[in-house]
Design an enzyme around this catalytic site. Structure first.
Site, PDB file in Angstrom:
ATOM      1  N   ASN A  42       0.861  -1.166   0.000  1.00 41.74           N
ATOM      2  CA  ASN A  42       0.000   0.000   0.000  1.00 41.74           C
ATOM      3  C   ASN A  42       0.906   1.227   0.000  1.00 41.74           C
ATOM      4  O   ASN A  42       1.748   1.380   0.884  1.00 41.74           O
ATOM      5  CB  ASN A  42      -0.902  -0.033   1.249  1.00 41.74           C
ATOM      6  CG  ASN A  42      -1.904   1.088   1.274  1.00 41.74           C
ATOM      7  OD1 ASN A  42      -1.557   2.248   1.131  1.00 41.74           O
ATOM      8  ND2 ASN A  42      -3.161   0.734   1.497  1.00 41.74           N
ATOM      9  N   HIS A  53      -3.285   0.193  -3.363  1.00 39.67           N
ATOM     10  CA  HIS A  53      -3.365  -0.710  -2.221  1.00 39.67           C
ATOM     11  C   HIS A  53      -2.315  -1.806  -2.439  1.00 39.67           C
ATOM     12  O   HIS A  53      -1.788  -1.961  -3.545  1.00 39.67           O
ATOM     13  CB  HIS A  53      -4.757  -1.324  -2.131  1.00 39.67           C
ATOM     14  CG  HIS A  53      -5.797  -0.359  -1.664  1.00 39.67           C
ATOM     15  ND1 HIS A  53      -6.906  -0.758  -0.958  1.00 39.67           N
ATOM     16  CD2 HIS A  53      -5.908   0.986  -1.786  1.00 39.67           C
ATOM     17  CE1 HIS A  53      -7.659   0.289  -0.668  1.00 39.67           C
ATOM     18  NE2 HIS A  53      -7.073   1.359  -1.170  1.00 39.67           N
ATOM     19  N   GLU A  55      -2.562  -5.049  -2.672  1.00 38.14           N
ATOM     20  CA  GLU A  55      -2.952  -6.049  -3.666  1.00 38.14           C
ATOM     21  C   GLU A  55      -2.875  -5.494  -5.082  1.00 38.14           C
ATOM     22  O   GLU A  55      -2.417  -6.173  -6.001  1.00 38.14           O
ATOM     23  CB  GLU A  55      -4.382  -6.548  -3.380  1.00 38.14           C
ATOM     24  CG  GLU A  55      -4.532  -7.252  -2.047  1.00 38.14           C
ATOM     25  CD  GLU A  55      -4.867  -6.323  -0.880  1.00 38.14           C
ATOM     26  OE1 GLU A  55      -5.375  -6.844   0.133  1.00 38.14           O
ATOM     27  OE2 GLU A  55      -4.648  -5.096  -0.973  1.00 38.14           O
ATOM     28  N   CYS A  80     -10.051  -5.339   1.205  1.00 40.27           N
ATOM     29  CA  CYS A  80     -11.184  -4.409   1.232  1.00 40.27           C
ATOM     30  C   CYS A  80     -12.072  -4.663   0.011  1.00 40.27           C
ATOM     31  O   CYS A  80     -11.772  -5.522  -0.820  1.00 40.27           O
ATOM     32  CB  CYS A  80     -10.660  -2.968   1.223  1.00 40.27           C
ATOM     33  SG  CYS A  80      -9.820  -2.523  -0.318  1.00 40.27           S
ATOM     34  N   CYS A  83     -10.083  -4.182  -3.375  1.00 37.25           N
ATOM     35  CA  CYS A  83      -9.191  -5.287  -3.718  1.00 37.25           C
ATOM     36  C   CYS A  83      -9.953  -6.595  -3.919  1.00 37.25           C
ATOM     37  O   CYS A  83      -9.581  -7.414  -4.759  1.00 37.25           O
ATOM     38  CB  CYS A  83      -8.104  -5.423  -2.653  1.00 37.25           C
ATOM     39  SG  CYS A  83      -7.064  -3.941  -2.592  1.00 37.25           S
ATOM     40  N   ASP A 143      -8.073   5.085   4.780  1.00 36.12           N
ATOM     41  CA  ASP A 143      -7.748   3.973   3.894  1.00 36.12           C
ATOM     42  C   ASP A 143      -8.911   3.012   3.693  1.00 36.12           C
ATOM     43  O   ASP A 143      -9.122   2.512   2.603  1.00 36.12           O
ATOM     44  CB  ASP A 143      -6.526   3.207   4.442  1.00 36.12           C
ATOM     45  CG  ASP A 143      -5.969   2.215   3.443  1.00 36.12           C
ATOM     46  OD1 ASP A 143      -5.464   2.678   2.403  1.00 36.12           O
ATOM     47  OD2 ASP A 143      -6.054   1.013   3.688  1.00 36.12           O
TER      48      ASP A 143
END
Length: 150
Positions: A42, A53, A55, A80, A83, A143
């Site tokens: 991230n 992020h 990922e 999240c 992602c 975030d």
């Protein structure tokens, strides 16, 4: 498959992000044989870019693949919505999660779509994220889209 070694790659990225003052979420994308395709972290704070992020960074760095069903995405924290959407959009077959204590993510939604989820319940991942949340709550809530910062 040695998920512990794979998680170590993602955790190194998370630690680097923490050391840079960013959100400590690291990730790595592997092929079906365990070969590393891409790794990232991230970097929302560091690059002033809300789309980076862990990922997505690892996914981008892996480059274009013809098929993602046999790929393994390893992340230090449960994904999240953003992602999770990436995982479903590209049909990534397996997601290895370092921890889901500090953030539950959307693992049931991924499982319902046929994604194989491996939860590692890793103490180091949990401790690093907990430390970050305690030190930088405003950045954390920004975030995950829950900042009431107006």
């Amino acid at each position: 498959m040695n998920y512990t070694n794979m998680l170590a790659v993602a955790f190194a990225e998370a630690q680097a992000g923490f050391d840079e003052g960013g959100v400590p979420v690291g990730a790595a994308l592997f092929d079906a044989h365990g070969n590393l395709l891409g790794r990232g972290r991230n970097r929302r704070v560091q690059d002033n870019d809300p789309s980076i992020h862990g990922e997505t960074d690892a996914f981008r760095k892996a480059g274009r693949q013809t098929n993602y069903r046999d790929k393994i995405l390893v992340t230090t924290l449960a994904p999240c919505w953003y992602c999770s959407g990436l995982i479903r959009q590209f049909n990534i077959g397996t997601v290895v999660v370092g921890e889901s204590v500090n953030f539950e993510g959307h693992l049931d939604w991924l499982k319902d779509a046929g994604v194989h989820i491996v939860e590692m319940n890793d103490a180091d991942c949990t401790a690093l994220m907990r430390r970050f949340i305690e030190q930088s709550p405003q950045i954390w809530f920004e975030d995950i889209g829950e900042c009431d910062c107006t």
